[in-house]
Design an enzyme around this catalytic site. Sequence first.
Site, short mmCIF file in Angstrom:
data_model
loop_
_atom_site.label_atom_id
_atom_site.label_comp_id
_atom_site.label_asym_id
_atom_site.label_seq_id
_atom_site.Cartn_x
_atom_site.Cartn_y
_atom_site.Cartn_z
N LYS A 173 -7.10 23.64 -42.86
CA LYS A 173 -7.16 24.53 -41.94
C LYS A 173 -5.39 23.68 -41.39
CE LYS A 173 -5.30 25.75 -38.32
NZ LYS A 173 -3.27 26.01 -38.10
N GLU A 248 -5.60 11.75 -34.59
CA GLU A 248 -4.05 10.68 -35.03
C GLU A 248 -3.69 11.68 -33.95
OE1 GLU A 248 -1.60 10.00 -35.35
OE2 GLU A 248 -1.21 10.67 -37.22
N CYS A 282 4.92 11.15 -35.75
CA CYS A 282 4.05 10.33 -34.40
C CYS A 282 3.95 9.10 -34.25
CB CYS A 282 2.34 11.35 -35.14
SG CYS A 282 2.37 10.14 -36.69
N GLU A 381 4.85 11.27 -24.34
CA GLU A 381 5.88 11.43 -26.22
C GLU A 381 6.58 12.89 -26.42
OE1 GLU A 381 2.87 13.54 -28.82
OE2 GLU A 381 3.94 11.74 -30.68
P1 NAD Z 1 -1.13 21.25 -31.95
O1 NAD Z 1 -2.25 19.84 -31.85
O2 NAD Z 1 -1.19 21.98 -30.81
O3 NAD Z 1 -1.83 21.84 -33.52
C1 NAD Z 1 -2.18 20.72 -34.92
C2 NAD Z 1 -2.71 21.02 -35.16
O4 NAD Z 1 -4.10 21.61 -34.82
C3 NAD Z 1 -3.08 22.76 -35.39
O5 NAD Z 1 -3.01 22.56 -36.99
C4 NAD Z 1 -2.89 23.64 -35.55
O6 NAD Z 1 -3.06 24.26 -35.59
C5 NAD Z 1 -4.40 22.71 -34.81
N1 NAD Z 1 -4.76 23.45 -33.88
C6 NAD Z 1 -4.33 24.58 -32.70
N2 NAD Z 1 -5.31 24.09 -31.63
C7 NAD Z 1 -6.33 23.75 -31.97
C8 NAD Z 1 -7.75 24.31 -31.15
N3 NAD Z 1 -8.14 24.90 -30.33
N4 NAD Z 1 -8.65 23.81 -32.24
C9 NAD Z 1 -9.34 23.39 -33.72
N5 NAD Z 1 -7.33 23.73 -33.99
C10 NAD Z 1 -6.22 23.51 -32.86
O7 NAD Z 1 -0.05 20.57 -31.89
P2 NAD Z 1 1.29 21.37 -31.75
O8 NAD Z 1 1.33 22.65 -30.53
O9 NAD Z 1 1.70 21.75 -32.99
O10 NAD Z 1 2.32 20.42 -31.16
C11 NAD Z 1 1.95 19.72 -30.03
C12 NAD Z 1 2.05 18.70 -29.91
O11 NAD Z 1 1.81 17.90 -30.68
C13 NAD Z 1 4.05 17.92 -30.10
O12 NAD Z 1 4.96 18.44 -29.28
C14 NAD Z 1 3.91 16.43 -30.38
O13 NAD Z 1 3.28 15.85 -29.40
C15 NAD Z 1 2.04 16.41 -30.60
N6 NAD Z 1 1.68 16.49 -32.69
C16 NAD Z 1 1.45 15.27 -33.09
C17 NAD Z 1 1.49 14.99 -34.55
C18 NAD Z 1 1.06 13.50 -34.88
O14 NAD Z 1 1.44 13.25 -36.17
N7 NAD Z 1 0.32 12.79 -34.39
C19 NAD Z 1 2.00 15.93 -35.28
C20 NAD Z 1 1.87 17.27 -34.67
C21 NAD Z 1 2.18 17.77 -33.05
#
Ligand code: NAD
Length: 479
Positions: A173, A248, A282, A381
């Site tokens: 996903k 991660e 990250c 972050e």
């Molecule tokens: P997020 O954690 O919401 O999204 C990451 C993934 O998880 C996406 O594919 C998203 O669709 C999925 N997701 C979201 N809600 C979910 C749920 N309830 N159940 C299962 N999957 C779910 O991250 P975001 O909103 O895109 O970004 C927010 C913050 O996350 C950023 O500001 C940053 O701090 C962090 N981030 C970190 C990384 C990393 O590489 N560590 C990458 C992206 C974002």
Amino acid sequence: MEEAKHFIGSEWVAPAGGETIPVLDPSDGQPFTQLARGSAADIDAAVQAARKAFDGAWGATSAADRGRVLYRLSTLVAANHEELAQLEARDTGKPLRQARADATALARYFEFYAGAADKLHGETLPYQNGYTVFTVREPHGVTGHIVPWNYPMQIFGRSVGAALATGNACVVKPAEDACLSVLRVAELAAEAGLPAGALNIVTGYGHEAGAALARHAGIDHISFTGSPQTGKAVTQMAAENHVPVTLELGGKSPQIVFADADLHAAVPVLVSAIVQNAGQTCSAGSRVLIERAIYEPLLDKLATAFNALRVGPSHADLDCGPLISAKQQRRVWDFLDDAQHDGIPMAAHGEVIHEAPETGFYQAPTLLRDVPPAHRLAREEVFGPVLAAMAFTDEDEAVALANGTLYGLVAGIWTRDGGRQLRLARRVRSGQVFINNYGAGGGVELPFGGVKHSGHGREKGFEALYGFTVLKTVAIRHG
Ligand code: NAD
């Protein structure tokens, strides 16, 4: 690649609910294509296809042949390198040269795991007389992969490459904000000879398709990269089925610079570690901890470098592209508003070029100085191109500052003193430590992952293969 469809069982499949999600180009904020809005029904179809592949053709494929498929996929990624880079640049907004580097890394992930597929083995264990005991490493079965938007290709490659090498069938996903490259690579995987169902992609929102994957009873393992909040929610959902999760979750990684460091070598690396991918990495080096004796001279050098940075659309291929979305832009602005409100001095900032469309999600890289260690800019972050500088007096204070957040993903240590290099490498709590260099994002061969709120489990390198397998002990009594 077909618009607004999932890739399930090696076919393009329309979403069960018939709905789509617009895809915006971060460089101008305008929609340019659409994605399928995945639902629990789509995830269920993908899990069933994966299970069929695992119980069938893919599960029966030898380790050497799995390696051969992955090697062909690596070759196909290399052959389609420019197309993938262009897709990734438009979808994420990152400068073209960064997207090209990501496509190169993707090919390398598949190459690395192709070579590793038939090198993983168990052990023979000494036990009581009359017994032979050995261990075998077996795939989990069907693995779920939740991928973020910042490095869609690279994070897909590191996670799915290792999972396929060890014989798992995958349901991915990707993020709703950026995932076109992942869909194209799935198509290339079928062309490489991956049996139908071994790799399935369901696009859609996290709270719909993502949550349906995390709580699906047919999943045997989940690999999640994203925010700590979502990581916690995914873990809780997976716990309902006792499914193991690799997390991660990002960081607030420190770069510690001592007075004896080679500043000429350090400055460009300190800058690129926070500016790369507009700070949406990250492992971004988002804190620079500077020994007091060189605080002002190093800040001067950093300020000169920051003032020269230029920001623009992905195709302009400048130092920095836009942020991924208006939501991410607001998040970064919120941090910068707090800095201004709390009197944290801005030492320098780059420039968004005039030609950049006003509707794009731009943020000039910003250097903040004298950031109080307790302030949220020193602890949370930002996930944007914002570098927080602070001074320290001695090693103990440097270590206390470095370890003074909830995170622990990567750390950089800049010093010529060999004893100090080794002491600090041990005292800093993080998954990776770089000495006189910094590896934001790079290093296919190097195990990667966090401690504390940065997550647990390791991806990348050979180590990832252990996480994507379960160990079985076989005891034979033969007298
Ligand atoms: P997020 O954690 O919401 O999204 C990451 C993934 O998880 C996406 O594919 C998203 O669709 C999925 N997701 C979201 N809600 C979910 C749920 N309830 N159940 C299962 N999957 C779910 O991250 P975001 O909103 O895109 O970004 C927010 C913050 O996350 C950023 O500001 C940053 O701090 C962090 N981030 C970190 C990384 C990393 O590489 N560590 C990458 C992206 C974002």
